[in-house]
Design an enzyme around this catalytic site. Structure first.
Site, PDB file in Angstrom:
ATOM      1  CG  ASN A  54      -8.228   0.882   0.563  1.00 48.67           C
ATOM      2  OD1 ASN A  54      -6.998   0.848   0.594  1.00 48.67           O
ATOM      3  ND2 ASN A  54      -8.959   0.113   1.350  1.00 48.67           N
ATOM      4  CB  CYS A  64      -0.939  -0.006   1.199  1.00 49.41           C
ATOM      5  SG  CYS A  64      -0.108  -0.308   2.781  1.00 49.41           S
ATOM      6  CG  HIS A  76      -4.054   0.377   4.415  1.00 47.20           C
ATOM      7  ND1 HIS A  76      -3.417  -0.421   3.490  1.00 47.20           N
ATOM      8  CD2 HIS A  76      -5.207   0.795   3.797  1.00 47.20           C
ATOM      9  CE1 HIS A  76      -4.135  -0.489   2.386  1.00 47.20           C
ATOM     10  NE2 HIS A  76      -5.217   0.247   2.538  1.00 47.20           N
TER      11      HIS A  76
END
Length: 330
Positions: A293, A113, A273
């Site tokens: 996301n 990520c 994240h």
């Protein structure tokens, strides 16, 4: 009598603190039922995956914070606040011709990520600074493979600020998602038969069907910096220069998020994240950040989600980074 009163008390306090000490032990369907019953800001849904799989899609929690050795404020941008900050803002609407801002990418079951967030911000900002004349889709794979110990540990995680600094010092090539276009497309996917998500070795070459040399495909940044914790500073940065990358702690109820304005309510921490903040707004009286996301368009609100703004929810306002493209090399 106490049993009847307790749910009322819980409902009255849900918007400010986690519900109770036992909520951290809930998981699976029990967690979903609990979260949906005690608050109304957001909705979760059951996802039939193991906790190990959920953890494979986030990174080591330490990467949600700046590097321990970093003098965080020494590289913080000196932002002049905008004279007027609107109540709502959506980068997709301001820069309509920038395709990358609207994209939702998929990191599969690799904790990459940090590289995706950086690649997305770089893609957006190149488009913005060139007024849409250049719209490369930047490769998270290049950073995942080649940034090495400088950034972190590949699929185990990395520091967002280091990924942007690597863009400045080394440059990053293009590359879409699995089997996509560009120099280095992403090597992992979620379908049956996909390769195991193990950090690949660094390859200084492009895929065979791409007609450009690796070194000539590099895109460079001119600066990489922290954005201040102040909400208005973050908003001004986004309005002025484009989306930013932010990192935070992820709990199981976030993984099961479906819609609404997220705030941590129940479940254990899964890891850290990194995502892209593209705007903000208010929903039913609750201020939120609008975010992209990298878990595919089937997750959340077609890949996007909202998170409470102004309270440093899960640490989202404490590690915001950005950078600027080197216009002389574009």
């Amino acid at each position: 009598m106490k049993i009847l009163v307790l749910p009322v008390l819980l409902a009255a306090t849900h918007a400010f603190v986690p519900i109770d000490l036992k909520s951290g032990t809930l998981t699976g369907k029990a967690l979903v039922e609990y979260v949906n019953s005690v608050q109304s800001l957001f909705t979760v849904e059951h996802v039939d995956v193991t906790k190990e799989f959920m953890k494979s899609r986030v990174m080591d929690v330490k990467y949600a914070s700046p590097p321990p050795s970093d003098e965080i404020r020494s590289t913080e941008v000196n932002t002049v606040l905008a004279k007027k900050i609107p109540d709502t803002f959506d980068a997709r609407k301001k820069w309509k011709n920038c395709t990358s801002i609207k994209m939702i990418r998929n990191q599969a079951n690799c904790g990459s990520c940090w590289a995706f967030g950086a690649a997305e911000v770089i893609s957006d900002r190149i488009c913005i600074v060139t007024k849409g004349a250049r719209q490369p889709i930047i490769s998270p794979t290049d950073m995942l493979e080649c940034c090495g110990y400088y950034c972190g540990y590949g699929c185990d995680g990395g520091y967002s600020i280091m990924a942007l600094r690597w863009w400045v010092s080394t440059g990053v090539v293009t590359g879409g998602d699995y089997q996509g276009d560009g120099c280095k497309p992403y090597p992992f996917c979620m379908s049956a038969g996909c390769p195991d998500a193990v950090t690949p070795d660094c390859a200084l070459s492009c895929q065979s069907k791409y007609n450009k040399e690796y070194a000539k495909d590099k895109n460079f940044g001119s600066s990489a910096y922290y954005v201040g914790w102040n909400v208005s500073v973050i908003q001004t940065e986004i309005m002025t220069n484009g989306p930013v990358e932010a990192s935070f702690k992820v709990y199981e109820d976030f993984y099961k998020y479906k819609k609404g304005v997220y705030q941590y309510t129940a479940g254990e921490v899964l890891g850290g994240h990194a995502i892209k903040i593209i705007g903000w707004g208010t929903e039913n009286g609750t201020d939120y950040w609008l975010n992209a996301n990298s878990w595919g368009a089937d997750w959340g609100e077609k890949g996007f989600f909202k998170m409470r703004r102004g309270v440093n929810e899960c640490g989202i306002e404490g590690n915001v980074v950005a950078g600027k493209a080197d216009v002389d090399t574009l």
